[in-house]
Write an enzyme that holds these catalytic residues in place. Structure first.
Site, PDB file in Angstrom:
ATOM      1  N   GLU A 271       0.830  -1.205   0.000  1.00  0.00           N
ATOM      2  CA  GLU A 271       0.000   0.000   0.000  1.00  0.00           C
ATOM      3  C   GLU A 271       0.870   1.263   0.000  1.00  0.00           C
ATOM      4  O   GLU A 271       0.540   2.254  -0.659  1.00  0.00           O
ATOM      5  CB  GLU A 271      -0.934   0.004   1.200  1.00  0.00           C
ATOM      6  CG  GLU A 271      -1.966  -1.116   1.183  1.00  0.00           C
ATOM      7  CD  GLU A 271      -2.756  -1.135  -0.120  1.00  0.00           C
ATOM      8  OE1 GLU A 271      -3.327  -0.079  -0.483  1.00  0.00           O
ATOM      9  OE2 GLU A 271      -2.802  -2.193  -0.772  1.00  0.00           O
ATOM     10  N   TRP A 274       1.768   1.717  -3.529  1.00  0.00           N
ATOM     11  CA  TRP A 274       0.748   2.408  -4.323  1.00  0.00           C
ATOM     12  C   TRP A 274       0.844   3.917  -4.112  1.00  0.00           C
ATOM     13  O   TRP A 274       0.725   4.701  -5.070  1.00  0.00           O
ATOM     14  CB  TRP A 274      -0.656   1.927  -3.942  1.00  0.00           C
ATOM     15  CG  TRP A 274      -1.114   0.731  -4.712  1.00  0.00           C
ATOM     16  CD1 TRP A 274      -1.202  -0.551  -4.276  1.00  0.00           C
ATOM     17  CD2 TRP A 274      -1.565   0.710  -6.085  1.00  0.00           C
ATOM     18  NE1 TRP A 274      -1.678  -1.370  -5.278  1.00  0.00           N
ATOM     19  CE2 TRP A 274      -1.910  -0.620  -6.393  1.00  0.00           C
ATOM     20  CE3 TRP A 274      -1.699   1.690  -7.071  1.00  0.00           C
ATOM     21  CZ2 TRP A 274      -2.382  -1.000  -7.652  1.00  0.00           C
ATOM     22  CZ3 TRP A 274      -2.171   1.320  -8.327  1.00  0.00           C
ATOM     23  CH2 TRP A 274      -2.502  -0.010  -8.604  1.00  0.00           C
ATOM     24  N   TRP A 303     -20.239  12.242 -19.710  1.00  0.00           N
ATOM     25  CA  TRP A 303     -20.662  12.210 -18.322  1.00  0.00           C
ATOM     26  C   TRP A 303     -22.053  12.820 -18.176  1.00  0.00           C
ATOM     27  O   TRP A 303     -22.475  13.635 -18.995  1.00  0.00           O
ATOM     28  CB  TRP A 303     -19.679  12.969 -17.433  1.00  0.00           C
ATOM     29  CG  TRP A 303     -18.283  12.446 -17.451  1.00  0.00           C
ATOM     30  CD1 TRP A 303     -17.203  13.005 -18.080  1.00  0.00           C
ATOM     31  CD2 TRP A 303     -17.799  11.270 -16.808  1.00  0.00           C
ATOM     32  NE1 TRP A 303     -16.081  12.248 -17.870  1.00  0.00           N
ATOM     33  CE2 TRP A 303     -16.407  11.174 -17.096  1.00  0.00           C
ATOM     34  CE3 TRP A 303     -18.385  10.270 -16.024  1.00  0.00           C
ATOM     35  CZ2 TRP A 303     -15.620  10.139 -16.614  1.00  0.00           C
ATOM     36  CZ3 TRP A 303     -17.592   9.239 -15.551  1.00  0.00           C
ATOM     37  CH2 TRP A 303     -16.231   9.166 -15.839  1.00  0.00           C
ATOM     38  N   ASN A 338     -10.725   2.837   3.383  1.00  0.00           N
ATOM     39  CA  ASN A 338     -10.277   2.713   1.996  1.00  0.00           C
ATOM     40  C   ASN A 338     -11.230   1.897   1.130  1.00  0.00           C
ATOM     41  O   ASN A 338     -11.479   2.235  -0.029  1.00  0.00           O
ATOM     42  CB  ASN A 338      -8.880   2.092   1.935  1.00  0.00           C
ATOM     43  CG  ASN A 338      -8.319   2.113   0.525  1.00  0.00           C
ATOM     44  OD1 ASN A 338      -8.177   3.172  -0.072  1.00  0.00           O
ATOM     45  ND2 ASN A 338      -8.029   0.939  -0.022  1.00  0.00           N
ATOM     46  N   TRP A 356     -15.517  12.100 -12.678  1.00  0.00           N
ATOM     47  CA  TRP A 356     -14.670  11.774 -11.530  1.00  0.00           C
ATOM     48  C   TRP A 356     -14.063  13.016 -10.889  1.00  0.00           C
ATOM     49  O   TRP A 356     -13.762  13.019  -9.682  1.00  0.00           O
ATOM     50  CB  TRP A 356     -13.553  10.814 -11.937  1.00  0.00           C
ATOM     51  CG  TRP A 356     -12.658  11.327 -13.045  1.00  0.00           C
ATOM     52  CD1 TRP A 356     -12.835  11.168 -14.387  1.00  0.00           C
ATOM     53  CD2 TRP A 356     -11.444  12.077 -12.895  1.00  0.00           C
ATOM     54  NE1 TRP A 356     -11.805  11.773 -15.091  1.00  0.00           N
ATOM     55  CE2 TRP A 356     -10.944  12.329 -14.191  1.00  0.00           C
ATOM     56  CE3 TRP A 356     -10.732  12.553 -11.796  1.00  0.00           C
ATOM     57  CZ2 TRP A 356      -9.768  13.045 -14.433  1.00  0.00           C
ATOM     58  CZ3 TRP A 356      -9.555  13.263 -12.019  1.00  0.00           C
ATOM     59  CH2 TRP A 356      -9.084  13.505 -13.328  1.00  0.00           C
ATOM     60  N   TRP A 379      -9.140   8.176  -7.704  1.00  0.00           N
ATOM     61  CA  TRP A 379     -10.335   8.521  -8.476  1.00  0.00           C
ATOM     62  C   TRP A 379     -10.210   8.090  -9.940  1.00  0.00           C
ATOM     63  O   TRP A 379     -11.167   7.590 -10.535  1.00  0.00           O
ATOM     64  CB  TRP A 379     -10.613  10.023  -8.369  1.00  0.00           C
ATOM     65  CG  TRP A 379     -11.444  10.303  -7.154  1.00  0.00           C
ATOM     66  CD1 TRP A 379     -11.008  10.693  -5.931  1.00  0.00           C
ATOM     67  CD2 TRP A 379     -12.856  10.143  -7.052  1.00  0.00           C
ATOM     68  NE1 TRP A 379     -12.057  10.793  -5.059  1.00  0.00           N
ATOM     69  CE2 TRP A 379     -13.212  10.474  -5.717  1.00  0.00           C
ATOM     70  CE3 TRP A 379     -13.859   9.766  -7.935  1.00  0.00           C
ATOM     71  CZ2 TRP A 379     -14.529  10.423  -5.263  1.00  0.00           C
ATOM     72  CZ3 TRP A 379     -15.174   9.720  -7.490  1.00  0.00           C
ATOM     73  CH2 TRP A 379     -15.489  10.045  -6.174  1.00  0.00           C
TER      74      TRP A 379
END
Length: 469
Positions: A271, A274, A303, A338, A356, A379
């Site tokens: 993590e 990331w 969108w 998360n 987004w 996102w």
């Protein structure tokens, strides 16, 4: 005279700029630049500013114990900083400026402008590496930036294994202690959940130690269960720099050596990987700092513009209990689990089909641990617009997610109290009559219809791109 410029690195431990300034010789002072116009443009949340204010006061107190004063330099935006920092340095006979670099585009431009201006004033600038575990550029065998996490992570681990001494200690006192500093105030800050996240460096290090001793073993099995304390809860400390990612790695390695396990296989380290990957991407692809998707073709995705749906999502009134619980947790605490960040983001982008960027901005405006690279990366992953993102055809079913990750409804009952009386079967998708009786809204969308709509939009996008190419 040496000046240390603090930014998102509000700590004494493993702070290269502070450490080397103290080693350089001569007196040391410190500055933090207040730029409220820039904070507003960057959607910094009042809660995060409140946390930062508390952290700065703790930092000022601890620096004073070492004979170092911390001052606030007030400016409006980054554009005003070169001249204002130049004047600040000249008034105090500063000859050397020390700081740790930042990653996002605006911050890089700020740093470059400051360095150019101060050098023209005969002030030497000492730029330390960005706050990363492995700060050097990392490319694939073709010499190009990685675009997929797993091969990048393998290469990153190999580089990390070759690191030797990669942290620096807290500097020792170089002068007599200074008087207790006056309280520092930041414009735009508000109260935050100090009971959940005391803004002290000592607390950050203590929590890191506690997690590695008591929480690491269960992390893989409990990290996705929002009703359990299965995550590290260290993100606010990492986001504002009260905790160094390099110190995290070092303590992971020490824990592994003491207990006899392989640190390279640690799930929490992945993590942290990331987190670093999203910074690596932002450095390699500056458009990510400029409100652009990584996948250029998704700029043409159609969108929906639906203020009612957006407001229902923001307020936790979508009629999908676990989605609403996550959004209410954010409103109540400034933090969200998360698993629920992924679920609520997927719901907004994939089922409501809302851009987004609306969600990215809303999270930053409310998160105590708002971290631009990680928030942007998360996102774009959820919206299938980013690098190594979730496949466009992967769409979370919010009811199935609820049944899987909150099977008994414990988390929902805590955050959506109007449903607290329901059993573990009904709570994930209450019947309409039950909703009406309890004052809980009907679902804002039909899941099956919404899922087919977004799949069709992506199919059309892909077909258009195929015809163009």
């Amino acid at each position: 005279m040496n000046l240390v410029w603090f930014r998102n690195d509000l700590r004494l431990d493993d702070h290269p700029a502070l450490y080397h300034a103290c080693q350089h010789g001569g007196a040391v002072t410190a500055v933090y630049c207040v730029t409220p116009e820039q904070w507003q443009a960057h959607d910094e949340s009042p809660a995060k500013l409140g946390f930062r204010q508390a952290a700065l006061n703790d930092l000022a107190r601890r620096l004073a114990e070492k004979g170092i004063a911390l001052e606030l330099l007030k400016a409006g935006s980054y554009q005003q900083l070169p001249e204002q920092l130049g004047a600040f340095c000249q008034q105090r006979n500063i000859t050397n400026l020390w700081f740790n670099r930042d990653i996002p585009w605006d911050e890089q431009q700020r740093d470059n402008a400051v360095v150019a201006y101060l050098q023209s004033c005969q002030i030497v600038c000492h730029e330390q590496a960005a706050d990363l575990i492995y700060p050097s550029p990392l490319n694939n065998k073709q010499g190009l930036p990685f675009k997929v996490f797993t091969p990048w992570y393998r290469a990153w681990l190999q580089c990390v294994q070759q690191l030797h001494r990669f942290t620096v200690p807290e500097p020792t006192a170089a002068a007599a202690p200074r008087p207790e500093p006056d309280a520092l105030q930041l414009p735009g800050s508000s109260d935050y959940r100090a009971d959940l996240w005391p803004a002290h460096e000592a607390e950050a290090l203590a929590r890191l130690h506690h997690f590695l001793v008591n929480g690491r073993r269960a992390y893989n099995s409990q990290r996705d269960i929002p009703s359990m304390p299965g995550t590290s809860t260290l993100s606010p400390y990492l986001a504002s720099g009260l905790l160094s990612p390099r110190r995290c790695l070092q303590m992971i390695q020490q824990s592994a050596a003491a207990e006899g396990w392989e640190w390279q296989e640690d799930a929490w380290l992945r993590e942290l990987g990331w987190r670093e990957f999203y910074r690596y991407l932002m450095a390699a692809f500056p458009r990510l700092s400029r409100n652009q998707p990584f996948k250029a073709q998704t700029r043409h995705l159609q969108w929906e513009v639906n203020p009612h749906h957006l407001q229902a999502w923001q307020q936790g009134h979508t009629g999908f209990p676990l989605v609403d619980a996550g959004m209410r947790q954010l409103a109540r605490t400034g933090w969200m689990h998360n698993r629920l960040r992924m679920l609520t983001a997927s719901f907004l982008c994939k089922l409501l089909l809302i851009d987004w960027r609306e969600g990215e901005a809303f999270f930053m405006q409310h998160l105590l641990d708002g971290d631009f690279p990680s928030n942007n990366g998360g996102w774009q992953w959820s919206a299938s617009t980013g690098c190594d993102a979730s496949p466009w055809f992967r769409i979370f079913n919010p009811t199935r997610q609820s049944e899987r990750f909150d099977p008994e409804g414990h988390f929902i009952r805590k955050l959506v109290p109007e449903l607290a009386s329901l059993d573990s079967r009904q709570i994930h998708n209450p019947p309409q009559k039950v909703r009406e009786a309890l004052g809980y809204p009907a679902p804002v969308i039909d899941y099956r219809g919404a899922r087919e709509r977004v799949l069709q939009r992506f199919r059309e996008l892909n077909e258009t791109e195929s015809n163009v190419s």
